[in-house]
Write a protein that holds these residues in place. Structure first.
Motif, short mmCIF file in Angstrom:
data_model
loop_
_atom_site.label_atom_id
_atom_site.label_comp_id
_atom_site.label_asym_id
_atom_site.label_seq_id
_atom_site.Cartn_x
_atom_site.Cartn_y
_atom_site.Cartn_z
N SER A 279 0.77 -1.20 0.06
CA SER A 279 -0.19 0.22 -0.12
C SER A 279 0.85 1.28 0.09
N GLN A 280 0.22 2.41 -0.58
CA GLN A 280 1.00 3.52 -0.42
C GLN A 280 1.59 3.76 1.03
N LYS A 281 0.96 3.56 1.95
CA LYS A 281 1.13 3.85 3.52
C LYS A 281 2.45 3.15 3.79
N SER A 282 2.23 1.75 3.56
CA SER A 282 3.54 0.93 3.73
C SER A 282 4.64 1.26 3.14
N ARG A 283 4.80 1.57 1.88
CA ARG A 283 5.53 2.11 0.94
C ARG A 283 6.62 3.04 1.64
#
Ligand code: RIB
Ligand code: CA
Length: 322
Positions: A279-283
């Motif tokens: 996910s964008q957040k995880s990245r």
């Protein structure tokens, strides 16, 4: 009112399946082929140019400029040809010697002239190692805006490689060139081995191509029959031609937009296309070990194979089921 034909530039390493792609491209009323550039890949550059010219003459294709380009990858030496393509690199069809000649300029210069002269941005359809296109991008940054989109056959998404456990041939042949193009930030659609392996014809359907009126259909049938006999198998992929089918009819493809990185390290993963599916957040939070490439591209996860089978066959005047 039908859309006007899409202006494209084709980069090829003809190649049995590049030949299928060329047959579709020059017969499709939906495409306006402005130029064809050749690069070393499936076979040495001289064979690629000769095969391309022979094929275009044999099917009486329009007089499209053809240029010879890079003779080897940016860093590595050429590898021995893969026998699938035959001794001559185009299924040993034994087509007559070409009448038409390549233009005198290098492929990169033909790209420059074609894009410069175009009154609208062109779609660059790359069916080979990306050496020509990488050199063009570095030499002519001012012309990037004249590229509407780069559609490249290459890489893998969620399937194994072909030329190595993790890499696909076009990318593995010149990983640095692939990184320069696929991570350029330009609009890129990648057609990887996932859809590449979906679109095929069986021997019965190939017989319909052989029996067709159009010499392009007959030639496509001869190439696919040679592919069946090579393995041996009861069907043959249209390979690169699926990429051109997608350019003609993008609605038949399912794509995902993801950051891509080409693995340039040595060893088993060299030339692997790595997509960051976190996910964008995880990245953004988990960046201790690896900064995701900023270059998100559209990667084709799968295609409607029967739709593209009908498109390929129908364009060559052959009716198939499915
Ligand atoms: O891996 C398949 C690709 O490599 C195709 O473009 C084929 O022609 C070869 O160039
Ligand atoms: Ca190819």
């Amino acid at each position: 009112m039908d859309n006007p034909p899409l202006p494209i530039l084709l980069d090829v390493d003809t190649g049995a399946d590049d030949a299928l792609a060329l047959l579709l491209a020059v017969r499709s009323p939906a495409l306006d082929v402005r130029a064809i550039t050749c690069v070393a890949g499936n076979h040495p550059l001289s064979n690629v140019v000769d095969n391309t010219l022979r094929l275009l003459d044999f099917v009486d294709a329009p007089d499209v400029p053809v240029a010879a380009g890079m003779q080897q990858p940016l860093l590595e030496a050429m590898r021995p040809p893969f026998p699938l393509h035959g001794n001559d690199g185009m299924a040993d069809l034994g087509l007559p010697s070409p009448r038409r000649k390549p233009v005198g300029e290098h492929a990169v210069e033909l790209m420059r002239r074609t894009l410069q002269d175009a009154d609208e941005p062109l779609t660059v359809v790359a069916l080979a190692p990306l050496t020509n296109i990488a050199v063009f991008l570095r030499m002519y940054p001012d012309l990037h805006a004249k590229i509407a989109r780069i559609v490249s056959m290459g890489g893998t998404f969620r399937v194994p490689g072909n030329t190595s456990p993790t890499a696909e041939f076009n990318v593995r042949q010149d990983p640095e060139a692939a990184a320069m193009v696929l991570e350029s930030g330009l609009p890129v659609t990648l057609y990887p081995l996932d859809p590449f392996r979906q679109v095929r014809f069986n021997r019965g359907e190939i017989a319909d191509f052989l029996a067709a009126d159009d010499v392009a259909a007959q030639t496509a049938g001869r190439i696919m029959l040679q592919m069946c006999d090579y393995f041996p198998a009861d069907s043959a992929l249209i390979g690169d031609a699926g990429t051109v089918a997608m350019v003609v009819d993008p609605e038949g493809a399912t794509t995902e937009r993801l950051p891509i990185t080409v693995d340039l390290a040595g060893g088993v993963n060299r030339g692997r296309t790595v997509f960051d599916e976190r996910s964008q957040k995880s990245r953004s939070t988990h960046s201790h070990w690896w900064q995701t490439s900023q270059a998100a591209i559209d990667v084709v996860a799968r295609v409607d194979a029967d739709r593209y089978r009908r498109l390929f066959a129908g364009t060559l005047g052959v009716q198939v089921g499915g």
